[in-house]
Design a protein around this motif. Structure first.
Motif, PDB file in Angstrom:
ATOM      1  N   GLU A  77       0.936  -1.138   0.079  1.00  0.00           N
ATOM      2  CA  GLU A  77       0.160   0.044  -0.094  1.00  0.00           C
ATOM      3  C   GLU A  77       0.805   1.282   0.002  1.00  0.00           C
ATOM      4  OE1 GLU A  77      -3.717  -1.832   2.555  1.00  0.00           O
ATOM      5  OE2 GLU A  77      -2.848  -0.324   3.031  1.00  0.00           O
ATOM      6  N   ASP A  96      -8.413  -1.648   5.955  1.00  0.00           N
ATOM      7  CA  ASP A  96      -8.446  -3.069   5.061  1.00  0.00           C
ATOM      8  C   ASP A  96      -9.769  -3.483   4.492  1.00  0.00           C
ATOM      9  OD1 ASP A  96      -5.656  -3.444   5.395  1.00  0.00           O
ATOM     10  OD2 ASP A  96      -5.774  -3.661   7.649  1.00  0.00           O
ATOM     11  N   HIS A  97     -10.688  -3.293   5.027  1.00  0.00           N
ATOM     12  CA  HIS A  97     -11.999  -3.870   4.851  1.00  0.00           C
ATOM     13  C   HIS A  97     -13.053  -3.367   4.324  1.00  0.00           C
ATOM     14  CE1 HIS A  97     -10.277  -5.957   8.484  1.00  0.00           C
ATOM     15  NE2 HIS A  97     -10.221  -6.817   7.681  1.00  0.00           N
ATOM     16  N   HIS A 101      -7.355  -3.343  -3.755  1.00  0.00           N
ATOM     17  CA  HIS A 101      -7.548  -3.209  -2.332  1.00  0.00           C
ATOM     18  C   HIS A 101      -7.829  -4.439  -1.933  1.00  0.00           C
ATOM     19  CE1 HIS A 101      -9.873  -1.587   1.083  1.00  0.00           C
ATOM     20  NE2 HIS A 101      -8.794  -1.547   1.635  1.00  0.00           N
ATOM     21  N   THR A 123      -5.640  -6.725   0.937  1.00  0.00           N
ATOM     22  CA  THR A 123      -6.300  -7.522   2.131  1.00  0.00           C
ATOM     23  C   THR A 123      -6.125  -8.943   2.189  1.00  0.00           C
ATOM     24  OG1 THR A 123      -7.625  -5.326   2.486  1.00  0.00           O
ATOM     25  CG2 THR A 123      -8.131  -7.586   3.666  1.00  0.00           C
ATOM     26  N   LYS A 182      -2.846 -10.115   3.266  1.00  0.00           N
ATOM     27  CA  LYS A 182      -2.373  -9.796   4.635  1.00  0.00           C
ATOM     28  C   LYS A 182      -2.938 -10.971   5.349  1.00  0.00           C
ATOM     29  CE  LYS A 182      -2.311  -4.840   4.480  1.00  0.00           C
ATOM     30  NZ  LYS A 182      -2.867  -3.610   5.028  1.00  0.00           N
TER      31      LYS A 182
END
Length: 461
Positions: free
Chosen positions: A3, A255-256, A447, A451, A454
């Motif tokens: 990011e 993140d969500h 995006h 995520t 991660k």
């Protein structure tokens, strides 16, 4: 894919007019919740095609991502009374959500602790949870109630026989579950959506229509078809007279959560040379949109634009006719597509018009998806909450347009779904294992994948 810091949007965008310009012209002042915006430059790295097709990546999702996220499992109106329960299945897991006597909701693994049979196959109502195989029985709070032939199970400690429980979170009428003890509280996971949705009061809404169909494509590919609006120029040409597809504003938080805000009531920038009249814009909206209250029966209001007239029609039908005050409901909130994403597989629309909610689940593996579309209607202000519609499952041969209740919206879904099996076939056959994404208009897709990475790397939760 790393990011980058928050940065301005690209200057070389297609439209001549921004969302803020459109909001400035609306008939009511737009609140900060709608103006508030954030976008991050997430780079331009390609996405590997094998993420949509490979067994190894699907297994990483199953073991490292799905158990650790909050999943939208049900709506409150699906289980209004004590003993009502909802069965939610995903990627080989099965959960049962049960309304308790005090109104709370508890969720358990839907597995008998004797021989492993599922306790319930369908949602419904029960005073207890009894296994249909041998009759092991649990109370609705998950505590053990009865073991048949108890004399043969003296070796079992009763305390070890309570049903394994999941965490439950509730927001705006939605019920979420997670297996993870380490996951953040639901409000933190969803942030900033609870603040943004507060004025739209989705807890006043109910499932008025619910349709599902299996699509022969990976669940990520299917969901990504709803993460950007610029495919409309080719895939949905009939909506261009009233859809600012390339005007769409993309926002990214944490993140969500992210958003595509697509303005309605104005022509696409791709039609800038056609000089459509306000009457033509309104007529196209009435005939081909699933969000029109006037359905061709309303004329352009004197001195108002098509956007303002259409918003007023929606305001009258979707709020005032139900007993709600519409004085601060802006044109944008009555018309525009506020398509939010909640990682990993839910997309609730914002605003005051009937809200669409998407959910995607692998069905049963990486090559197919159960796509669900709910339409949330608003209950009468002084009336009871209507019963939730049950999901109508479309067979392979049934198009989305078969569902007459949502009018022209079904045809739009059919256009989207026609692409996706061929997307999956192409990804499987990809010669370079690369999916190239636009920097801005497809930033929500990037995006999503960042995520996902991660979770797979163990960086989240």
């Amino acid at each position: 894919m790393d990011e980058q810091a928050t940065s301005p949007r690209p200057d070389d965008r297609c439209p001549d007019i921004t969302v803020d310009d459109i909001l400035d012209q609306d008939s009511k002042p737009v609140p900060p919740e709608v103006r508030d915006d954030e976008w991050r430059d997430l780079g331009t790295d390609a996405v590997a095609a094998e993420r949509y097709t490979g067994d190894a990546f699907f297994e990483a999702e199953r073991t490292k991502m799905w158990p650790n996220v909050w999943q939208f499992a049900a709506r409150e109106e699906e289980m209004p009374e004590p003993g009502d329960h909802v069965v939610y299945n995903n990627v080989g897991r099965s959960y049962i959500l049960v309304r308790q006597e005090n109104g709370s909701i508890r969720a358990f693994h839907n597995v008998c602790l004797h021989r492993g049979r599922k306790l319930r196959l369908e949602s419904g109502h029960a005073s207890e949870l009894q296994c249909p195989f041998h009759g092991f029985t649990w109370n609705n709070d998950g505590s053990l109630k009865q073991i048949p032939c108890q004399w043969d199970f003296q070796h079992l400690e009763e305390r070890d026989m309570n049903l394994p429980e999941l965490r439950v979170g509730r927001w705006a009428g939605f019920i979420f579950v997670t297996e993870s003890d380490a996951a953040p509280e639901l409000a933190d996971f969803l942030a900033p959506l609870p603040d943004k949705f507060a004025r739209w009061r989705l807890e006043e809404c109910y499932t008025a229509l619910w349709v599902g169909k299996v699509i022969k494509a990976n669940w990520k590919a299917v969901s990504e078809a709803f993460m950007e609006a610029w495919h409309s120029v080719v895939t949905h040409p009939q909506i261009l007279p009233y859809t600012g597809d390339a005007n769409t504003r993309y926002s990214i938080w944490g993140d969500h959560a992210n958003l595509a805000l697509t303005p309605f009531g104005m022509p696409s920038p791709h039609l800038r040379d056609e000089k459509l009249s306000e009457e033509e814009i309104m007529e196209a909206f009435d005939q081909t949109s699933g969000r029109s209250a006037s359905a061709g029966g309303r004329k352009l209001a004197k001195g108002k634009t098509a956007r303002q007239s259409m918003a007023e029609a929606n305001r009258e039908q979707f709020l005032e006719a139900l007993g709600y005050d519409s004085s601060d409901a802006t044109d944008s909130e009555m018309l525009d597509a506020f398509t939010y994403n909640v990682f990993p597989n839910m997309a609730p629309w914002g605003g005051f018009a009937p809200n669409i909610v998407y959910r995607w689940r692998p069905w049963p593996d990486q090559h197919a998806t159960l796509m669900e579309v709910r339409i949330l209607g608003r209950k009468p202000k002084n009336g009871d909450m209507p019963e939730a519609a049950e999901m109508r499952f479309l067979e392979e041969h049934e198009p989305w347009a078969t569902v007459e209740e949502w009018g022209a919206l079904g045809g739009v879904f059919d256009q989207d779904m026609e692409n996706l099996p061929y997307v999956q076939e192409g990804l499987i056959a990809s010669p370079n294992n690369r999916v190239e994404l636009g920097k801005y208009q497809e930033s929500r897709i990037r995006h999503f994948h960042q995520t996902m990475d991660k979770y797979i790397a163990g960086e989240l939760p």
